[in-house]
Design a protein around this motif. Structure first.
Motif, PDB file in Angstrom:
ATOM      1  N   GLY A 121       0.558  -1.347  -0.009  1.00  0.00           N
ATOM      2  CA  GLY A 121       0.028  -0.107   0.082  1.00  0.00           C
ATOM      3  C   GLY A 121       0.759   1.172   0.136  1.00  0.00           C
ATOM      4  N   ALA A 122       0.341   2.342   0.616  1.00  0.00           N
ATOM      5  CA  ALA A 122       1.031   3.725   0.760  1.00  0.00           C
ATOM      6  C   ALA A 122       2.208   3.508   1.299  1.00  0.00           C
ATOM      7  CB  ALA A 122      -0.008   4.636   1.312  1.00  0.00           C
ATOM      8  N   LEU A 123       2.557   2.975   2.584  1.00  0.00           N
ATOM      9  CA  LEU A 123       3.587   2.865   3.147  1.00  0.00           C
ATOM     10  C   LEU A 123       4.665   2.358   2.274  1.00  0.00           C
ATOM     11  CD1 LEU A 123       5.748   3.197   5.325  1.00  0.00           C
ATOM     12  CD2 LEU A 123       4.586   1.069   6.248  1.00  0.00           C
ATOM     13  N   ALA A 124       4.592   1.167   1.451  1.00  0.00           N
ATOM     14  CA  ALA A 124       5.439   0.668   0.481  1.00  0.00           C
ATOM     15  C   ALA A 124       5.920   1.488  -0.540  1.00  0.00           C
ATOM     16  CB  ALA A 124       4.860  -0.732  -0.135  1.00  0.00           C
ATOM     17  N   LYS A 125       4.908   2.136  -1.206  1.00  0.00           N
ATOM     18  CA  LYS A 125       5.207   3.307  -2.191  1.00  0.00           C
ATOM     19  C   LYS A 125       6.030   4.333  -1.709  1.00  0.00           C
ATOM     20  CE  LYS A 125       0.789   2.609  -4.737  1.00  0.00           C
ATOM     21  NZ  LYS A 125      -0.454   2.962  -5.204  1.00  0.00           N
ATOM     22  N   GLN A 126       5.911   4.699  -0.317  1.00  0.00           N
ATOM     23  CA  GLN A 126       6.592   5.734   0.145  1.00  0.00           C
ATOM     24  C   GLN A 126       8.090   5.363   0.526  1.00  0.00           C
ATOM     25  OE1 GLN A 126       5.337   9.058   0.598  1.00  0.00           O
ATOM     26  NE2 GLN A 126       7.282   9.652   1.148  1.00  0.00           N
ATOM     27  N   ILE A 127       8.446   4.159   0.971  1.00  0.00           N
ATOM     28  CA  ILE A 127       9.479   3.562   1.124  1.00  0.00           C
ATOM     29  C   ILE A 127      10.357   3.476  -0.567  1.00  0.00           C
ATOM     30  CG2 ILE A 127      10.733   1.479   1.711  1.00  0.00           C
ATOM     31  CD1 ILE A 127       8.507   1.163   4.102  1.00  0.00           C
ATOM     32  N   GLU A 128       9.744   3.001  -1.339  1.00  0.00           N
ATOM     33  CA  GLU A 128      10.247   3.044  -2.717  1.00  0.00           C
ATOM     34  C   GLU A 128      10.619   4.095  -3.144  1.00  0.00           C
ATOM     35  OE1 GLU A 128      11.714   1.039  -5.809  1.00  0.00           O
ATOM     36  OE2 GLU A 128      10.969  -0.024  -4.127  1.00  0.00           O
ATOM     37  N   ALA A 129       9.813   5.141  -2.972  1.00  0.00           N
ATOM     38  CA  ALA A 129      10.032   6.765  -3.440  1.00  0.00           C
ATOM     39  C   ALA A 129      11.111   7.423  -2.756  1.00  0.00           C
ATOM     40  CB  ALA A 129       8.927   7.646  -3.217  1.00  0.00           C
ATOM     41  N   GLN A 130      11.407   7.265  -1.495  1.00  0.00           N
ATOM     42  CA  GLN A 130      12.323   7.930  -0.702  1.00  0.00           C
ATOM     43  C   GLN A 130      13.646   6.909  -0.381  1.00  0.00           C
ATOM     44  OE1 GLN A 130       9.541   9.547   2.953  1.00  0.00           O
ATOM     45  NE2 GLN A 130      11.755  10.027   3.240  1.00  0.00           N
ATOM     46  N   PHE A 131      13.637   5.597  -0.401  1.00  0.00           N
ATOM     47  CA  PHE A 131      14.706   4.905  -0.129  1.00  0.00           C
ATOM     48  C   PHE A 131      15.098   3.936  -1.135  1.00  0.00           C
ATOM     49  CE2 PHE A 131      12.600   5.953   3.630  1.00  0.00           C
ATOM     50  CZ  PHE A 131      13.633   6.851   4.529  1.00  0.00           C
ATOM     51  N   SER A 133      14.410   1.084  -1.706  1.00  0.00           N
ATOM     52  CA  SER A 133      13.925  -0.329  -1.460  1.00  0.00           C
ATOM     53  C   SER A 133      13.778  -0.351   0.165  1.00  0.00           C
ATOM     54  CB  SER A 133      15.189  -1.371  -1.914  1.00  0.00           C
ATOM     55  OG  SER A 133      16.295  -1.220  -1.061  1.00  0.00           O
ATOM     56  N   LEU A 134      13.024  -1.487   0.439  1.00  0.00           N
ATOM     57  CA  LEU A 134      12.957  -1.579   1.965  1.00  0.00           C
ATOM     58  C   LEU A 134      14.108  -2.029   2.495  1.00  0.00           C
ATOM     59  CD1 LEU A 134      11.029  -1.984   4.525  1.00  0.00           C
ATOM     60  CD2 LEU A 134      10.640  -4.372   3.593  1.00  0.00           C
ATOM     61  N   SER A 139      18.702  -1.041   6.304  1.00  0.00           N
ATOM     62  CA  SER A 139      19.985  -0.715   6.621  1.00  0.00           C
ATOM     63  C   SER A 139      20.155   0.711   7.250  1.00  0.00           C
ATOM     64  CB  SER A 139      21.010  -0.666   5.351  1.00  0.00           C
ATOM     65  OG  SER A 139      22.175  -0.286   5.548  1.00  0.00           O
ATOM     66  N   LEU A 140      19.648   1.564   6.876  1.00  0.00           N
ATOM     67  CA  LEU A 140      19.607   2.948   7.588  1.00  0.00           C
ATOM     68  C   LEU A 140      19.266   2.829   9.114  1.00  0.00           C
ATOM     69  CD1 LEU A 140      20.088   5.975   7.698  1.00  0.00           C
ATOM     70  CD2 LEU A 140      17.564   6.299   6.643  1.00  0.00           C
ATOM     71  N   THR A 141      18.114   2.179   9.328  1.00  0.00           N
ATOM     72  CA  THR A 141      17.579   2.215  10.773  1.00  0.00           C
ATOM     73  C   THR A 141      18.724   1.280  11.654  1.00  0.00           C
ATOM     74  OG1 THR A 141      15.429   1.866   9.798  1.00  0.00           O
ATOM     75  CG2 THR A 141      15.662   1.101  12.099  1.00  0.00           C
ATOM     76  N   ASN A 142      19.050   0.244  10.943  1.00  0.00           N
ATOM     77  CA  ASN A 142      20.133  -0.575  11.742  1.00  0.00           C
ATOM     78  C   ASN A 142      21.418   0.415  12.031  1.00  0.00           C
ATOM     79  OD1 ASN A 142      18.661  -2.844  11.900  1.00  0.00           O
ATOM     80  ND2 ASN A 142      19.629  -3.928  10.191  1.00  0.00           N
ATOM     81  N   THR A 143      21.995   1.055  11.185  1.00  0.00           N
ATOM     82  CA  THR A 143      23.005   2.280  11.346  1.00  0.00           C
ATOM     83  C   THR A 143      22.841   3.294  12.469  1.00  0.00           C
ATOM     84  OG1 THR A 143      23.633   1.969   8.958  1.00  0.00           O
ATOM     85  CG2 THR A 143      24.491   3.746  10.387  1.00  0.00           C
ATOM     86  N   LYS A 144      21.355   3.555  12.509  1.00  0.00           N
ATOM     87  CA  LYS A 144      20.854   4.298  13.736  1.00  0.00           C
ATOM     88  C   LYS A 144      21.112   3.698  14.870  1.00  0.00           C
ATOM     89  CE  LYS A 144      19.454   8.341  11.498  1.00  0.00           C
ATOM     90  NZ  LYS A 144      19.952   9.827  11.786  1.00  0.00           N
ATOM     91  N   LEU A 145      20.513   2.532  15.013  1.00  0.00           N
ATOM     92  CA  LEU A 145      20.521   1.663  16.178  1.00  0.00           C
ATOM     93  C   LEU A 145      22.080   1.591  16.675  1.00  0.00           C
ATOM     94  CD1 LEU A 145      17.729  -0.809  15.209  1.00  0.00           C
ATOM     95  CD2 LEU A 145      17.661   0.449  16.960  1.00  0.00           C
TER      96      LEU A 145
END
Length: 226
Positions: A121-131, A133-134, A139-145
């Motif tokens: 849905g909308a979340l998947a499209k937003q992730i694809e547009a910004q990043f 790929s999931l 990977s970005l979130t793991n770097t922050k963690l």
């Protein structure tokens, strides 16, 4: 003027009204403690939920109760203001711990309940547009963690002040996200979330947890945030 009988009834009601202050409780889990294995052990979930989360429940209820009690005495004793300030810090800490863990548990699901399945849905499209790929968002979130020194959290949020863009936010201790930052995914980076199983290899925990992330819940939050 009120009659003495009315005044007496009002006084009799006051303790009853105070006693009805709503207290927070542990949320119900949607799965058994062992349902997230092998990625998160049943023993970790049991201790995390019944001991650590319960501590934040107890601490928040106690701090709010003390705050309300002291607040009624402030007019007669202005020095109480110092105690109220100290209690506000307790409320912030335990309230953050309570809130963050409520988000955390709903963010998790065993594979049999869709855990680890990519969002749609909308979340998947937003992730694809910004990043792109999931995997890149993960990977970005793991770097922050990995960058959290000591205890804290990482949140994937929808920023309503930035056109609903996704962001990954670090917080320390039990600080949470508020206001225009709407949490979609909350990941606990405190040692109690992983040490019993992963010991000092917290990066392995950060990798493993994505196998049980409930992206359906994140998508619901994304759609609801406005």
């Amino acid at each position: 003027m009120f009659s003495k009988g009315v005044a007496r009834r009002a006084l009799q009601l006051q303790p009853t009204l105070l006693a009805k202050r709503t207290k927070v409780t542990l949320p119900d889990l949607d799965w058994d403690f062992g349902a997230l294995e092998p990625h998160i052990s049943g023993k970790i979930n049991e201790i995390h939920y019944t001991k650590h989360h319960q501590t934040y429940v107890n601490g928040l209820n106690a701090a709010v109760g003390q705050f309300e009690e002291l607040k009624t005495k402030l007019d007669s004793d202005p020095s109480i203001s110092k105690q109220l300030v100290a209690l506000q810090q307790n409320i912030k800490f335990h309230g953050g711990g309570f809130t963050n863990h409520n988000l955390f548990w709903k963010n998790l699901a065993p594979p049999s309940q869709g855990g680890g399945e990519p969002p749609s849905g909308a979340l998947a499209k937003q992730i694809e547009a910004q990043f792109g790929s999931l995997d890149k968002l993960i990977s970005l979130t793991n770097t922050k963690l990995a960058g959290i020194q000591g205890s804290g959290w990482a949140f994937i949020v929808k920023n309503l002040e930035n056109g609903g863009q996704l962001e990954v936010v670090q917080t320390y201790n039990q600080d949470t996200v508020t206001g225009s930052l709407k949490p979609l995914v909350a990941i606990d980076a405190w040692e109690h979330a992983y040490y019993l199983q992963y010991q000092n290899q917290k990066a392995d925990y950060f990798k493993a947890i994505w196998n049980v992330i409930n992206w359906k819940e994140a998508a619901k939050r994304f759609d609801a945030a406005a």
